[in-house]
Design an enzyme around this catalytic site. Structure first.
Site, PDB file in Angstrom:
ATOM      1  N   ASP A 438       0.857  -1.176   0.000  1.00  0.00           N
ATOM      2  CA  ASP A 438       0.000   0.000   0.000  1.00  0.00           C
ATOM      3  C   ASP A 438       0.901   1.236   0.000  1.00  0.00           C
ATOM      4  O   ASP A 438       2.105   1.131   0.268  1.00  0.00           O
ATOM      5  CB  ASP A 438      -0.895  -0.032   1.243  1.00  0.00           C
ATOM      6  N   PHE A 772     -18.259   8.812   4.665  1.00  0.00           N
ATOM      7  CA  PHE A 772     -17.406   8.352   3.560  1.00  0.00           C
ATOM      8  C   PHE A 772     -17.439   6.831   3.479  1.00  0.00           C
ATOM      9  O   PHE A 772     -17.471   6.143   4.491  1.00  0.00           O
ATOM     10  CB  PHE A 772     -15.969   8.825   3.785  1.00  0.00           C
ATOM     11  N   ASP A 922      -4.854   6.275  -4.851  1.00  0.00           N
ATOM     12  CA  ASP A 922      -4.597   7.654  -5.246  1.00  0.00           C
ATOM     13  C   ASP A 922      -4.600   7.825  -6.763  1.00  0.00           C
ATOM     14  O   ASP A 922      -4.606   6.857  -7.525  1.00  0.00           O
ATOM     15  CB  ASP A 922      -3.246   8.120  -4.693  1.00  0.00           C
ATOM     16  N   ARG A1030      -5.738   4.080  -8.267  1.00  0.00           N
ATOM     17  CA  ARG A1030      -7.204   4.066  -8.247  1.00  0.00           C
ATOM     18  C   ARG A1030      -7.741   2.650  -8.034  1.00  0.00           C
ATOM     19  O   ARG A1030      -8.779   2.277  -8.572  1.00  0.00           O
ATOM     20  CB  ARG A1030      -7.780   4.646  -9.539  1.00  0.00           C
ATOM     21  N   ASP A1056      -1.379  -0.870   6.063  1.00  0.00           N
ATOM     22  CA  ASP A1056      -1.580  -0.353   7.419  1.00  0.00           C
ATOM     23  C   ASP A1056      -3.033  -0.086   7.749  1.00  0.00           C
ATOM     24  O   ASP A1056      -3.344   0.230   8.899  1.00  0.00           O
ATOM     25  CB  ASP A1056      -0.804   0.945   7.588  1.00  0.00           C
ATOM     26  N   ASN A1059      -8.511  -1.070   4.621  1.00  0.00           N
ATOM     27  CA  ASN A1059      -8.676  -1.360   3.199  1.00  0.00           C
ATOM     28  C   ASN A1059      -7.597  -2.288   2.669  1.00  0.00           C
ATOM     29  O   ASN A1059      -7.663  -2.726   1.519  1.00  0.00           O
ATOM     30  CB  ASN A1059      -8.676  -0.049   2.389  1.00  0.00           C
ATOM     31  N   ASP A1060      -6.586  -2.600   3.469  1.00  0.00           N
ATOM     32  CA  ASP A1060      -5.531  -3.517   3.041  1.00  0.00           C
ATOM     33  C   ASP A1060      -5.714  -4.925   3.602  1.00  0.00           C
ATOM     34  O   ASP A1060      -4.908  -5.811   3.316  1.00  0.00           O
ATOM     35  CB  ASP A1060      -4.157  -2.994   3.491  1.00  0.00           C
TER      36      ASP A1060
END
Length: 1421
Positions: A438, A772, A922, A1030, A1056, A1059-1060
């Site tokens: 990541d 979010f 990103d 993305r 970390d 989402n990982d």
């Protein structure tokens, strides 16, 4: 059958309870004790897949017993065993291992008289020893869990008693679903409960979830809608609602259900209303909730996966070789059976060799051979190493101990070191081929620093702030360290009360944990017991580098023009303020309120700022500003006018919406504000003349002194506020807004107070918040603006998402539409520039709604909120309906700096032959820029960009790039062809220029499809680095799975954040980074580190050591077992294959079990072939592990051949020594055993690269133990094995010089080939590992010079091959293709939306990394 079962259950409860249960007795579910593994029994399906919760009150007694009383109680048991089931269950689990089943079969077989080879007790001994060792280990581990469970179960909490009609103290274990619980500040939540009441006037409860996810920042939880307006304490006797919610699940971020009142009105429940077990109450005096999940059905317990058990690649290889040993054993036994049959057939008529049975029957040679086959199986059983698996477990525990004891992994800031959560894959760390990382928080610090912003199409670069950051040294001062927050610890518990119960009070915030129960609040969620959470700062994301922002001079000048005088009517007419000014106001309002930040006081960071601390209402001139905003709103939107701030008759919500509690609160709030406004005006009437005079005088002088004084006072208060955010991005934006005097002062569920420069405090009424999520990639807050009194939606999110939901604007439209088109173009240009600088970008937008539009949306959203099934889909649709036709305000650029040591670590991992992929969400430009900064990509790399809109275009582009790479690297066709249906990854180190690949999330969808997977993998295998931008969390895990399964390589994933997690779990080795994103990644990982730079030593040093040690140890076990068991096999040729042993059975068993078992274990734990310093300076040495050089199939067979040779020497040298003598069988066997012991131990000495005093001590101890046992056994065992016995044999041999000569000669002859091979290998054809070993023996100066020459030779190799390649290409015509892919230019290829392939030269070799990324930018357009 139902009634008898109920009767039996009732009496079982009476019998187990010992007395009749009273009204207030806790119903207990004994299934949680009887079930194995501590898991609760299956939840009763009384409401389908939903759960019905009835209050535990007297008037609901029957209904409670029917529903809530059937659920499991709050007692937890993470232990696996009980006193009753320990022995049978432990044996059952151990016999799941094939090796143990094999030896159990041999034990049973030895009890058959016809095939008996040993004494029955002797055969059982090895298996009994192994089973006992593992059982003791499991028992001690389980007892530790039992003690922790007991402490947690006996904590106490306040539970409402329907009998005593008050809250009483009960142990956690007695809490049941439906109980009403009252908790005080700093208490730990005993079970999952819905929040019904809070002493906070806003109906808010703050919790600290560090024991669940490691995040120290506070989270807000809200009282169920409709209960916040009631008394702070819910009266349990009047509470008559029921709850229906989803069945227990392990999703910490989801809760679906509704609360149904007696009148059938329903109120939706979400995770904002749920208090999770293990969290700590903060900033709230007291709360009341009703338990919905208890015990093993709580979300914390359902997330209890315990330590991760995986099977390593080396262990799988060893299991295969064990099967080869089984096959070898079968061959040897068949040989023995065939030999025995031939022997008996040859001497069939000689009774001495063919003794008949007692009944006179003679066994045929064929049947005797069959029996002999099984006898030989028992005799040669040592060929299968029973102690191998136990030794492997011991060695891995030793390796883990030394890894966790390495001081280089210690992080002083977090007070943490490396954590090994998977106990059996340490050797996989030395074989990693692909690394998936990541970006945010893993490669970067996750300290978000506000750098630039674009408002209304104007870019503000904040140069002064950039200079401050350049000069800033990020060293935490003593006052910043402060008092660490308590991470869910139970350390400050009160003394035990009656019945052994203990309080669940977590103690005041800021105290450190010293008790043994530290972190045990989460022991409920960790099968291994409590794991301490690293101490955190008082407020997350609050270091000076994040909070101190220097405003941009130009923007500050424009911002300072926003004064009440700007909106004051001159000559009776309103002057419209510039449109840019309105954009600036809305932009900073959005930064301040579009978040979930908790505002705390400066002196007590854990205490929330309330409205009472705020000063009055807006000043007199704000009424004028209101009317101006109302006029401007009419001009900018279609919503009806709100003259005088009153609700328009045409915009009144319908009857359905007006019944909602939210609208009731809205109207009440509006009425209160109007009344407060009237009071404020009347209070100011007495001061009107003075204020007017002063203001007129100030205005005449052009100096609004009163405003400045008041603003300065407000800024001083705002500057001391402490913001606690759930993400560093939110914190950075709120601090940036505060730097521009737009400070968030207070947050409650219904109101937001913002100090806006000279305008004073503005109170925004919060109507709705859309949080979010990773699907929408944006967040919105719906508020009623205090000036315009209109409903406004402020949205922030990823630029790629926000740009798609802006309102449609045509060049031929109104002036505002034309202005919006210009702003979008300029903002997009600024976003591209920010991304090229490596900044994280966000877009800010807003929308104005009429009350009718909002009421219509709220009606549909209410239905989505109260649904249980498909709630996520319905809420997503509802959010999409709200978040559209937005007006773009601007964008922000936030810097996330690289962690210390990341570029050096990535460079070292590249040299080690590890291919690194960066998977991030990103933008492409941001990801590429970070890739250059961390040396993932080099300036001379050929950069290819896959950014297509169609699958067909993606396929054409991949084929074009592959063709070019094949031509430029001159790779033979057979290397690029698909073998066995999968692409073969070439060694990119030797294929000319390095290549890098960048792929976007949209294109990633195409390449993950089955028909493009092979081409994509072939392309990525030729690239040294791959950047996926993305990418969604699901795509990350799919990429890792694709590479792992199709290329059959060892993969490692590191991240970390939450989402990982999926990516970490899919990889062969998962690494979690304990950073600022909480502990979700750590909890899902196999190993946890605090910084990315620690990964290089973990892999290059400890990974190399673990793999080399374990590989050699496993090979050594196979060697010594085969070498020793072959002595028995060779003897069969001289005893008619009768299954006779020339060694006493006790010596035979103890030889492998005791005398030769400790040295290889010590070798596996302490062996160091190369020093840590050399391994770090020469990362190329890591490649030996990637190629499995220490344990190849050829190595295994060579080891077995060497074992056969040594066994032949060990048998026949003593055989010829004593040939013709009259020694007995055991006297012949004693030299064989002794020589074998010396050969096997000295073999290990030859293989060892670092002999320490521990090695020497263990080897000498093994030899001494053998001789002591043989002497004692020979002295005491007179008739141990009649008719032969070992009596006094060793005593006679130690006095016989021939014995010593035979043993010495045998040892020398047996070990001579291996010794010569190692000597010649080290001097004539040394491997890189052997050369590195030589460096360790040099003096420091000589060693430094040798390492310098090594690196120089390594650099010259690729250069020489590249020059040779260029010379071969110089006389050849350029390759035809769509573009020229020269060696000195990297080509970024993109396919535009019309699917036509275009190629652009990205950058020259001499350009720096930022220029490279700038040139690569147009490929995304």
């Amino acid at each position: 059958m139902t009634e008898p079962l109920q009767w039996a259950r009732y009496h079982w409860q009476q019998l187990a309870g010992g007395r009749r249960r009273g009204e207030d007795e806790r119903p207990y579910d004994y299934s949680s004790l009887l079930a194995c593994g501590g898991k609760s029994s299956q939840t009763p399906k009384l409401a389908g897949k939903h759960r019905v919760v009835i209050p535990h009150l007297q008037r609901f007694k029957e209904e409670y017993e029917r529903f809530s009383g059937t659920y499991v109680n709050n007692r937890i048991r993470t232990t696996k065993y009980t006193l009753l089931n320990f022995v049978p269950r432990n044996l059952f689990e151990q016999f799941h291992r094939a090796a143990n089943l094999y030896f159990l079969f041999l034990v049973v077989l030895n009890w058959v008289p016809l095939v008996e080879a040993f004494q029955k007790e002797i055969t059982m001994l090895p298996l009994a020893v192994v089973l006992t060792i593992i059982a003791v280990k499991d028992g001690l581990e389980d007892y530790r869990k039992y003690k922790i469970d007991k402490q947690i179960n006996n904590l106490i909490t306040k539970v409402y008693s329907r009998k005593e009609k008050k809250y009483i103290d009960l142990c956690w274990k007695d809490v049941t679903v439906g109980d009403l619980i009252r908790l005080s500040c700093n208490e730990i939540i005993p079970a999952d409960m819905v929040l019904l009441s809070s002493t906070d006037p806003d109906g808010v409860c703050h919790i600290e979830t560090s024991s669940l996810d490691g995040e120290s920042n506070l989270k807000q939880r809200q009282v169920v809608r409709g209960y916040a307006e009631q008394d702070p304490d819910v009266d349990p006797e009047t509470f008559s609602s029921r709850i229906e919610c989803e069945s227990p699940n392990n999703d910490l971020n989801r809760f679906r259900g509704f609360l149904e009142h007696p009148n059938k009105d329903r109120v939706g429940l979400s995770k904002e209303n749920l208090l999770l077990r293990g969290c700590t109450i903060r900033n709230t005096e007291a709360v009341v909730g009703i338990v919905v999940y208890a015990g093993h059905e709580t979300k914390a317990m359902l997330n209890n996966s315990g330590p991760r058990y995986k099977r390593s690649k080396l262990e799988r290889r060893a299991n295969t070789d064990v099967l080869w040993c089984v096959l070898l054993l079968v061959v040897m036994c068949l040989t023995g059976a065939l030999g025995h049959g031939i022997w008996l057939n040859r001497y069939e008529n000689i009774l001495f060799f063919n003794i008949p049975e007692p009944d006179g029957h003679v066994i045929s040679p064929v049947l005797a051979g069959f029996y002999m086959f099984w006898t030989m199986i028992i005799l040669l059983q040592v060929l299968i190493p029973i102690s191998l698996y136990v030794s492997i477990e011991i060695v891995k525990l030793g390796q883990i101990y030394f890894i966790q004891s390495d001081v280089d992994f210690y992080n002083e800031k977090l007070d943490s070191t490396v954590e090994c959560r998977a106990l059996n894959i340490t050797e996989d760390l030395g074989q990693i081929q692909y690394l998936f990382s990541d970006k945010t928080g893993t490669l970067t610090e996750n300290k978000m620093v506000f750098r630039r912003c674009s408002v209304a199409g104007f870019d503000y670069c904040h140069e002064e702030n950039a200079k401050r950051l350049e000069s800033y040294q990020d060293a935490l001062s003593e006052d910043e360290d402060g008092a660490d927050t308590l991470s869910g610890s139970l350390s400050n518990m009160a003394k035990p009360r009656a019945r052994g119960c203990r309080t669940a009070h977590a103690g005041p915030s800021g105290s450190k944990s010293s008790a043994p129960l530290s972190g045990s609040a989460f022991a409920v969620g960790n099968g291994e017991g409590a794991s301490e959470v690293p101490h955190c700062r008082q407020a997350a994301f609050s270091s000076p580098i994040e909070t101190d922002v220097v405003p941009d001079t130009r923007l500050l000048n424009k911002f300072s023009q926003i004064t009440p005088q700007l909106f004051t009517p001159l000559d009776g007419t309103f002057q419209n303020p510039p449109q840019e000014t309105l954009y600036i106001m809305d932009f900073f309002v959005a930064l301040a309120i579009c978040n979930t930040v908790v505002v705390s006081a400066p002196n007590q960071p854990r205490q929330k700022i309330g409205l009472s601390s705020l000063n009055g209402m807006p000043t007199k001139s704000l009424e004028e500003i209101k009317s101006l905003f109302q006029r401007l709103s009419v001009r900018r939107s279609s919503s009806p006018s709100l003259a005088g701030g009153k609700e328009p008759t045409s915009g009144v919500p319908c009857a359905f919406v007006s019944r909602l509690p939210l609208f009731g609160r809205m109207k009440l709030s509006s009425a209160m504000e109007e009344e407060s406004s009237r009071m404020s005006e009347s209070a100011q009437a007495g001061q009107a003349a003075c204020c007017v005079d002063v203001e007129e005088e100030d205005r005449g002088a052009g100096r609004p002194l009163v405003r400045e004084d008041r603003g300065a006072a407000q800024r001083s208060v705002a500057a001391g506020l402490c913001y606690e955010a759930e993400s560093p991005d939110e914190a950075a934006l709120v601090h940036a807004a505060r730097a521009y005097q737009c400070a968030l002062r207070s947050r409650t569920p219904g109101q937001l107070v913002v100090d806006f420069a000279a305008l004073g405090p503005l109170t925004f009424q919060v109507l709705h918040i859309l949080p979010f999520d990773s699907v929408r990639k944006r967040m919105s807050v719906v508020v009623r603006h205090p000036l315009s009194r209109q409903v406004e939606v402020y949205t922030k999110g990823a630029d790629s998402v926000i740009m798609e939901i802006l309102s449609g604007a045509s060049p031929d439209g109104t002036e505002l539409e034309k202005q919006q088109i210009t702003i979008r173009k300029k903002t997009q240009k600024h976003l591209d520039e920010y991304a090229k600088q490596g900044l994280r970008t966000l877009c800010i937008a807003k929308k104005v709604m009429s009350d009718a539009e909002y009421a219509e949306w709220l009606r549909s959203h209410f239905l989505a909120e109260t649904s249980i099934d498909n709630r996520e889909e319905l809420l997503l649709e509802s959010a999409t309906r709200l978040e559209n036709k937005l007006t773009l305000l601007g964008a922000t650029g936030i810097e996330d700096r690289l962690q210390e040591g990341v570029p050096e670590s990535i460079e070292a991992l590249h040299k080690a032959g590890i291919k690194i992929w960066m998977l991030t969400g990103d933008k492409q430009e941001t990801a590429v820029n970070i890739a250059y900064a961390c040396k993932l990509l080099e300036p001379e790399d050929k950069l290819f960009i896959l950014n297509t809109q169609t699958k067909e275009a993606c396929e054409v582009l991949i084929s074009t790039i592959l063709k070019d790479l094949q031509e430029k690297t001159l790779t033979p066709p057979e290397q690029t062809s698909c073998r066995k249906g999968r692409p073969q990854p070439p060694d990119t180190q030797d294929l000319g220029p390095r290549a890098g690949l960048v792929i976007t999330g949209k294109t990633l969808e195409f390449v993950l499809r089955e028909d493009l997977q092979r081409q994509f993998l072939e392309l990525s295998a030729r690239c040294q680095a791959v950047v996926c931008c993305r990418a969604t969390p699901l795509q990350k895990s799919e990429v890792v799975k694709l590479v792992r399964n199709h290329l059959h390589v060892m993969t490692l994933a590191i991240g970390d954040g939450a989402n990982d997690v999926s990516m970490i779990q899919v990889a062969d080795v998962g690494i979690g980074v304990s950073g600022q994103e909480g502990m979700q990644a750590v909890m899902a990982s196999d190993f946890a580190i605090s910084q990315f730079r620690h990964l290089s030593k973990l892999l290059l040093v400890h990974g190399h050591w673990c793999y080399t040690r374990l590989s050699n140890m496993i090979l050594y076990f196979f060697y010594k077992n085969v070498a020793y068991v072959n002595l028995l096999f060779w003897y069969q040729f001289f005893c008619g294959f009768s299954g006779t042993s020339m060694t006493d059975y006790w010596v035979l068993i103890f030889f492998n079990l005791l005398f030769t078992s400790a040295p290889p274990v010590i070798y596996g734990v302490l062996e160091k072939d190369v020093s840590a310093e050399t391994l770090l300076q020469l990362p190329q040495l890591y490649r030996s592990g990637q190629q499995s050089q220490a344990y190849l199939p050829l190595t295994f067979w060579i080891t077995l051949l060497d074992a056969f040779y040594q066994s032949l020497v060990c048998f026949f040298v003593p055989y010829f020594t004593y040939q013709g003598s009259d020694i007995d069988i055991f006297t012949f066997g004693n030299p064989l055993n002794t020589a074998a012991l010396f050969i096997i131990l000295l073999h290990l000495v030859i293989e060892s690269k670092s002999l320490t005093w521990i090695h020497t001590l263990v080897i000498i101890g093994s030899i001494l133990s053998y001789f002591l046992f043989a002497l004692a056994f020979g002295a005491m065992c007179v008739t141990c094995n009649p008719p032969s016995n070992p009596y006094w044999i060793m005593q006679e041999h130690v006095l016989d010089p021939v014995f010593y000569l035979a043993c010495a000669l045998t040892t020398c002859i047996a070990l001579l080939p291996r010794f010569l091979y190692r000597a010649l290998q080290g001097s004539m054809f040394p491997s890189p590992i052997l050369r590195a070993q030589h460096f360790d023996r040099l003096a420091p100066e000589e060693r430094a010079e040798a390492l310098k020459k090594w690196r120089g030779a390594a650099r010259m190799g690729p250069v020489t091959s590249k020059c040779a390649k260029q010379s071969t290409e110089s006389g050849r015509s350029p390759a035809s293709g769509p573009a020229d892919f020269g060696l000195k230019s990297a080509t970024s290829c993109a396919v535009e939306q019309d699917s036509s392939s275009t190629c652009e030269t990205a950058f020259d070799q001499d350009h720096c990394a930022p220029e490279a990324s700038e040139m690569a930018g147009p490929a995304t357009s």
